[in-house]
Design a protein around this motif. Sequence first.
Motif, PDB file in Angstrom:
ATOM      1  N   ILE A 152     -24.652 -38.962 -64.791  1.00 56.68           N
ATOM      2  CA  ILE A 152     -22.868 -38.780 -64.640  1.00 56.68           C
ATOM      3  C   ILE A 152     -22.179 -39.964 -65.614  1.00 56.68           C
ATOM      4  O   ILE A 152     -22.461 -40.847 -65.598  1.00 56.68           O
ATOM      5  CB  ILE A 152     -22.702 -39.567 -63.058  1.00 56.68           C
ATOM      6  N   PRO A 157     -13.441 -40.782 -63.265  1.00 55.70           N
ATOM      7  CA  PRO A 157     -12.407 -41.278 -62.805  1.00 55.70           C
ATOM      8  C   PRO A 157     -13.189 -42.144 -61.592  1.00 55.70           C
ATOM      9  O   PRO A 157     -12.648 -43.299 -61.183  1.00 55.70           O
ATOM     10  CB  PRO A 157     -11.382 -40.343 -62.231  1.00 55.70           C
ATOM     11  N   GLU A 158     -13.714 -41.479 -60.647  1.00 54.74           N
ATOM     12  CA  GLU A 158     -14.453 -42.274 -59.557  1.00 54.74           C
ATOM     13  C   GLU A 158     -15.048 -43.456 -59.981  1.00 54.74           C
ATOM     14  O   GLU A 158     -15.133 -44.435 -59.368  1.00 54.74           O
ATOM     15  CB  GLU A 158     -15.447 -41.324 -58.577  1.00 54.74           C
ATOM     16  N   PHE A 162     -14.211 -47.518 -59.225  1.00 57.12           N
ATOM     17  CA  PHE A 162     -15.349 -48.500 -58.780  1.00 57.12           C
ATOM     18  C   PHE A 162     -15.624 -49.673 -59.642  1.00 57.12           C
ATOM     19  O   PHE A 162     -15.711 -50.954 -59.179  1.00 57.12           O
ATOM     20  CB  PHE A 162     -16.615 -47.822 -58.252  1.00 57.12           C
ATOM     21  N   MET A 166     -14.904 -53.569 -59.027  1.00 56.97           N
ATOM     22  CA  MET A 166     -16.263 -54.563 -58.985  1.00 56.97           C
ATOM     23  C   MET A 166     -15.954 -55.570 -59.774  1.00 56.97           C
ATOM     24  O   MET A 166     -16.263 -56.965 -59.698  1.00 56.97           O
ATOM     25  CB  MET A 166     -17.610 -53.888 -59.417  1.00 56.97           C
ATOM     26  N   GLU A 169     -13.389 -58.506 -58.548  1.00 52.46           N
ATOM     27  CA  GLU A 169     -13.874 -59.223 -57.784  1.00 52.46           C
ATOM     28  C   GLU A 169     -14.609 -60.250 -58.219  1.00 52.46           C
ATOM     29  O   GLU A 169     -14.689 -61.461 -57.971  1.00 52.46           O
ATOM     30  CB  GLU A 169     -14.847 -58.341 -56.597  1.00 52.46           C
TER      31      GLU A 169
ATOM     32  N   MET B   1     -19.464 -59.124 -52.126  1.00 51.42           N
ATOM     33  CA  MET B   1     -19.161 -58.467 -53.720  1.00 51.42           C
ATOM     34  C   MET B   1     -19.729 -57.355 -53.849  1.00 51.42           C
ATOM     35  O   MET B   1     -20.891 -57.361 -53.830  1.00 51.42           O
ATOM     36  CB  MET B   1     -19.309 -59.776 -54.513  1.00 51.42           C
ATOM     37  N   LYS B   2     -18.988 -56.372 -54.439  1.00 53.19           N
ATOM     38  CA  LYS B   2     -19.483 -55.383 -55.262  1.00 53.19           C
ATOM     39  C   LYS B   2     -20.366 -55.679 -56.305  1.00 53.19           C
ATOM     40  O   LYS B   2     -20.123 -56.345 -57.049  1.00 53.19           O
ATOM     41  CB  LYS B   2     -18.457 -54.337 -55.629  1.00 53.19           C
ATOM     42  N   SER B   3     -21.603 -54.613 -56.554  1.00 51.56           N
ATOM     43  CA  SER B   3     -22.224 -54.787 -57.628  1.00 51.56           C
ATOM     44  C   SER B   3     -22.928 -53.597 -58.089  1.00 51.56           C
ATOM     45  O   SER B   3     -22.540 -52.434 -57.338  1.00 51.56           O
ATOM     46  CB  SER B   3     -23.616 -55.764 -57.219  1.00 51.56           C
ATOM     47  N   ILE B   4     -23.530 -53.561 -59.178  1.00 52.90           N
ATOM     48  CA  ILE B   4     -23.979 -52.224 -59.858  1.00 52.90           C
ATOM     49  C   ILE B   4     -24.945 -51.459 -58.802  1.00 52.90           C
ATOM     50  O   ILE B   4     -25.003 -50.181 -58.887  1.00 52.90           O
ATOM     51  CB  ILE B   4     -24.697 -52.557 -60.984  1.00 52.90           C
ATOM     52  N   ASP B   6     -24.233 -50.762 -55.921  1.00 59.00           N
ATOM     53  CA  ASP B   6     -23.277 -49.846 -55.130  1.00 59.00           C
ATOM     54  C   ASP B   6     -23.129 -48.454 -55.751  1.00 59.00           C
ATOM     55  O   ASP B   6     -22.891 -47.707 -54.945  1.00 59.00           O
ATOM     56  CB  ASP B   6     -22.176 -50.523 -54.742  1.00 59.00           C
ATOM     57  N   ILE B   7     -23.724 -48.416 -57.143  1.00 64.64           N
ATOM     58  CA  ILE B   7     -23.315 -47.184 -57.686  1.00 64.64           C
ATOM     59  C   ILE B   7     -24.070 -46.066 -57.078  1.00 64.64           C
ATOM     60  O   ILE B   7     -23.745 -45.056 -57.016  1.00 64.64           O
ATOM     61  CB  ILE B   7     -23.550 -47.175 -59.313  1.00 64.64           C
ATOM     62  N   ILE B  10     -22.169 -43.919 -54.623  1.00 69.04           N
ATOM     63  CA  ILE B  10     -21.195 -43.141 -55.362  1.00 69.04           C
ATOM     64  C   ILE B  10     -21.803 -41.944 -56.122  1.00 69.04           C
ATOM     65  O   ILE B  10     -21.371 -40.678 -56.053  1.00 69.04           O
ATOM     66  CB  ILE B  10     -20.503 -43.985 -56.366  1.00 69.04           C
ATOM     67  N   ARG B  11     -22.902 -42.161 -56.929  1.00 62.73           N
ATOM     68  CA  ARG B  11     -23.657 -41.367 -57.713  1.00 62.73           C
ATOM     69  C   ARG B  11     -24.123 -40.052 -56.928  1.00 62.73           C
ATOM     70  O   ARG B  11     -24.135 -38.959 -57.122  1.00 62.73           O
ATOM     71  CB  ARG B  11     -24.906 -41.679 -58.563  1.00 62.73           C
ATOM     72  N   MET B  14     -21.453 -38.014 -55.748  1.00 60.42           N
ATOM     73  CA  MET B  14     -20.886 -37.009 -57.099  1.00 60.42           C
ATOM     74  C   MET B  14     -21.682 -35.943 -57.612  1.00 60.42           C
ATOM     75  O   MET B  14     -21.457 -34.736 -57.705  1.00 60.42           O
ATOM     76  CB  MET B  14     -20.550 -37.942 -58.173  1.00 60.42           C
ATOM     77  N   ASP B  54      -6.415 -43.728 -62.010  1.00 57.51           N
ATOM     78  CA  ASP B  54      -6.455 -44.258 -60.801  1.00 57.51           C
ATOM     79  C   ASP B  54      -6.117 -42.980 -59.917  1.00 57.51           C
ATOM     80  O   ASP B  54      -6.765 -42.714 -58.647  1.00 57.51           O
ATOM     81  CB  ASP B  54      -5.499 -45.364 -60.196  1.00 57.51           C
ATOM     82  N   ALA B  57      -8.841 -40.420 -59.663  1.00 58.29           N
ATOM     83  CA  ALA B  57     -10.134 -40.901 -58.822  1.00 58.29           C
ATOM     84  C   ALA B  57      -9.408 -41.028 -57.270  1.00 58.29           C
ATOM     85  O   ALA B  57     -10.208 -40.361 -56.423  1.00 58.29           O
ATOM     86  CB  ALA B  57     -10.347 -42.246 -59.252  1.00 58.29           C
ATOM     87  N   ASN B  58      -8.532 -41.567 -56.952  1.00 59.99           N
ATOM     88  CA  ASN B  58      -8.028 -41.902 -55.506  1.00 59.99           C
ATOM     89  C   ASN B  58      -7.634 -40.463 -54.866  1.00 59.99           C
ATOM     90  O   ASN B  58      -7.794 -40.313 -53.786  1.00 59.99           O
ATOM     91  CB  ASN B  58      -6.545 -42.529 -55.414  1.00 59.99           C
TER      92      ASN B  58
END
Lengths: 180, 124
Positions: A152, A157-158, A162, A166, A169, B1-4, B6-7, B10-11, B14, B54, B57-58
């Motif tokens: 991907i 944009p998504e 994200f 990240m 933070e 806290m977000k980290s890689i 979490d992808i 989302i993947r 998508m 943004d 995406a949003n």
Amino acid sequence: MRELALHILDIAENSVKANAKLVTIDIDVRDNLLTIKIIDDGKGMSEEFLQKVTDPFTTTRTTRKVGMGIPLFKQAAETSGGTFEIKSQLGIGTEVKVTFQLDDVDRMPLGDIPSTATTLLYPECDFKWIYTIGDESFIFDTREVKEELQGIPIDSPEIIAFLKSMIKENIESINGGLVI
Amino acid sequence: MKSIADIKAIREKMQAQIISRDNEDSANETRVVVGMATCGIAAGARPVFNELVDQVANRGIKNVKVTRTGCIGMCKLEPIVEVFVPGQEKVTYVHVDAEKAKKILDQHVLGGKICSEYLVGDEA
């Protein structure tokens, strides 16, 4: 430009145009010193071009004869008690190193690093950000992100949205309330 | 806290969308291009680019690609945004900020109506 983050964006865009595969952006804050290094493995510059690259009337463009990016960054450093260094080798890459006195009143704020980092997301070029305050570091490497993405595009944009939250933070957590 | 890590979630979301969208996409895709050379960056191109990304995406807007280009030779009119709608001529907007960018997205890219007030005027 009003933020160091914008200068970083501008200089790193040069790396992308120089066909770099990897650009390392190292931001280090310790004691009263802010050091920013932008290191790429792009095509590099000849000794002759390097000599005159901080002159605003030097550019790689062919449409006109002015190139402001590097001279502006150099000026930002040298007018606030800092230093500017550029090294380059044809076929190896280029390294820009800039230092600032943290408490100099003329020093630009570091600015919005998450926005700069997510503007610099390219399928064809990778970025490694190392953000250090004292002994604590946050590392953001687009190669790791791409591995997770399994094809991907990283500039979807998504994904950009994200990654921005990240990075924000993580940087805020390392800053611990400090505004740089 | 977000980290890689979490992808992954989302993947997966998508990937499901990409399969349903097929390959005919790029021909129907509108490109929104932001000038991102020294002149553009100094004039405020980064917030324009970030706002467009943004919004896309949003709001889950499909068939719109936001991308960058270098200096197009009209530095004093930066930030510049070019809109390429398939089958139509390129439209160039000048002195764009985040608010104007949102309007260009709504009115032109999604609504099909050019924002004539942001085009190159007498000052060019």
